[in-house]
Scaffold this motif. Structure first.
Motif, short mmCIF file in Angstrom:
data_model
loop_
_atom_site.label_atom_id
_atom_site.label_comp_id
_atom_site.label_asym_id
_atom_site.label_seq_id
_atom_site.Cartn_x
_atom_site.Cartn_y
_atom_site.Cartn_z
N SER A 191 0.87 -1.18 0.00
CA SER A 191 0.00 0.00 0.00
C SER A 191 0.90 1.23 0.00
CB SER A 191 -0.90 -0.01 1.23
OG SER A 191 -1.75 -1.14 1.22
N PHE A 192 1.39 1.56 -1.15
CA PHE A 192 2.48 2.53 -1.29
C PHE A 192 2.19 3.87 -0.64
CE2 PHE A 192 6.19 4.43 -2.76
CZ PHE A 192 5.92 5.58 -3.48
N SER A 193 0.95 4.30 -0.64
CA SER A 193 0.63 5.65 -0.16
C SER A 193 1.01 5.87 1.30
CB SER A 193 -0.85 5.95 -0.36
OG SER A 193 -1.63 5.05 0.40
N ILE A 194 1.14 4.79 2.08
CA ILE A 194 1.48 4.94 3.50
C ILE A 194 2.94 4.65 3.78
CG2 ILE A 194 -0.87 4.47 4.28
CD1 ILE A 194 0.00 1.64 4.97
N TYR A 195 3.72 4.47 2.73
CA TYR A 195 5.14 4.15 2.85
C TYR A 195 6.02 5.37 2.57
CZ TYR A 195 4.67 -0.90 3.35
OH TYR A 195 4.40 -2.16 3.82
N VAL A 196 7.12 5.43 3.27
CA VAL A 196 8.20 6.37 2.94
C VAL A 196 8.95 5.82 1.73
CG1 VAL A 196 10.40 7.31 3.76
CG2 VAL A 196 8.46 7.15 5.32
N ALA A 197 9.45 6.70 0.88
CA ALA A 197 10.23 6.27 -0.28
C ALA A 197 11.53 7.07 -0.34
CB ALA A 197 9.43 6.45 -1.56
N GLY A 198 12.51 6.49 -0.99
CA GLY A 198 13.78 7.19 -1.10
C GLY A 198 14.61 6.69 -2.26
#
Length: 117
Positions: A28-35
């Motif tokens: 559920s990408f929307s609740i994940y941090v990305a970098g």
């Protein structure tokens, strides 16, 4: 199955631009941090830029003012716009995603960026 797939790397002359993309699936990408991280030959992997689920960003001092990280939650995509590229930006660039407070990090396979004349 979680997958992060980078694209957009390549060879560019100093002063040029590239846009890296990372397609995320399986979370559920929307609740994940990305970098975005990078690793040059003989060096440790380092954080280039990060973006929270809310869109807050942070950058390594070496890329501030030149790189921009962004995300499109509806498409499950993360981007890294790289301008004014320098030879020292040459590295393999990796997309990552995690969900604090968990320490587990998902990684892509990496994409090569080479800045050379």
């Amino acid at each position: 199955q979680v997958q992060l797939v980078e694209s957009g790397g390549g060879l560019v002359q100093p002063g040029g631009s590239l846009r890296l993309s990372c397609a995320v699936s399986g979370i559920s990408f929307s609740i994940y941090v990305a970098g975005w991280y990078r690793q040059a030959p003989g060096k440790q992997r380092e954080l280039v830029a990060g973006i929270t689920s809310g869109g807050s960003t942070n950058y390594a001092d070496s890329v501030k003012g030149r790189f921009t990280i962004s995300r499109d939650n509806s498409k499950k995509m993360v981007y890294l716009q790289m301008n004014s590229l320098k030879p020292e930006d040459t590295a393999i660039y990796y997309c990552s995603s995690s969900r604090p407070p968990s320490s587990y990090v998902y990684w892509g396979q990496g994409t090569q960026v080479t800045v050379s004349s």
